[in-house]
Enzyme design. Sequence first.
Site, mmCIF file in Angstrom:
data_model
loop_
_atom_site.group_PDB
_atom_site.id
_atom_site.type_symbol
_atom_site.label_atom_id
_atom_site.label_comp_id
_atom_site.label_asym_id
_atom_site.label_seq_id
_atom_site.Cartn_x
_atom_site.Cartn_y
_atom_site.Cartn_z
ATOM 1 C CG HIS A 102 -6.113 -1.866 -0.340
ATOM 2 N ND1 HIS A 102 -5.353 -1.764 -1.143
ATOM 3 C CD2 HIS A 102 -5.453 -1.128 0.963
ATOM 4 C CE1 HIS A 102 -3.776 -1.491 -0.620
ATOM 5 N NE2 HIS A 102 -4.210 -0.580 0.677
ATOM 6 C CB SER A 154 -0.887 -0.160 1.298
ATOM 7 O OG SER A 154 -2.452 1.028 0.953
ATOM 8 C CG ASP A 195 -6.381 -2.578 -3.759
ATOM 9 O OD1 ASP A 195 -6.780 -1.718 -3.882
ATOM 10 O OD2 ASP A 195 -5.624 -3.103 -3.630
#
Length: 327
Positions: free
Chosen positions: A289, A167, A262
């Site tokens: 996610h 991320s 995502d």
Amino acid sequence: MLKRRRIGRLLLIVLVLAIVAALLIGFLIYQWLKPPPPPPGPGQPGTTTTAPSNRPQAQPADCPDVLTLVIPGTWESKAGDDPYHPTANPKSLMLKVSSPLEEKFDRSRTEVYTVPYKAQFRNPTNLADRQASYDDSRAQGTRRAEEKLRKTHAHCPLTRYVLMGFSQGAVITGDVASDIANGRGPIPAADQDLVLGVGMIADGRRQPGGQHDVAPSPAGVGAEIALGGFGSMVPGTTLSGARSGGFGDLSDRVYSICAPGDLICDSPTVNDSLSAIGKLANAAGNPVHALYATTRYWKSNSGQSATQWMTAWASKLISGAPHPEHT
């Protein structure tokens, strides 16, 4: 006079609408880019080039053969966390990769270093939100990752590197790798062969085809590329677009995992604000996610979750790395 008043009112209405639109886009960008809270409770090694002739034949005894640099995602780290025993978030996704590597390898073989940084994302539309902004958090993470790489390379000229992130941490990992590949990073361009591999899960600046996209791989792009045209429209949240120069000569060693759906890494390209609002609205509450440690939304062709794949990939790189002499 009446005409002027009408014009004034019209301008005021336009200004208010513009402010409301900016706030709405800011809120939706926040909803899109922030990861939800963590849920409860292998590729081929990259090729390397011949080592520069000016490298020493041995390095200090306290140098690891490989430095495994791990960068957690949003809300998975803190600035004061212990890089060797991170406890800021026991459910951190990257712990599911770093912990098995620490258990498998001796510290002399690989030093597993988890970059401690703010790892926050302030909601730009909530004045009561006192978190660090995305820009501040990302800058600190990048700076600390680069400092560790720079110091290690200066002291341990024969140490190899595996870089990994998730991320926000994947964005930082990719940015650092791109800088190294393009001669502006903490490891000189002449020493790029020391980088064994770069692994990213849910990279917000992902460009399909710019690296090895681990199947199944969707066709979308990273959110920062999809919204790159908005630049720094939202204070504290700069949407950087594509990486300058991509991954250059490191592209053969860079691996990216992205689950279809995502929207952090699989986003449709947005060309206008009205389209952005509609598409961003659909991203709120996206559960994909948070579940890369499971096979619910992404699994490799051999049935591995993203964290299992990354662990196997990194383990293979570390196992196959050279054993430099030590003094």
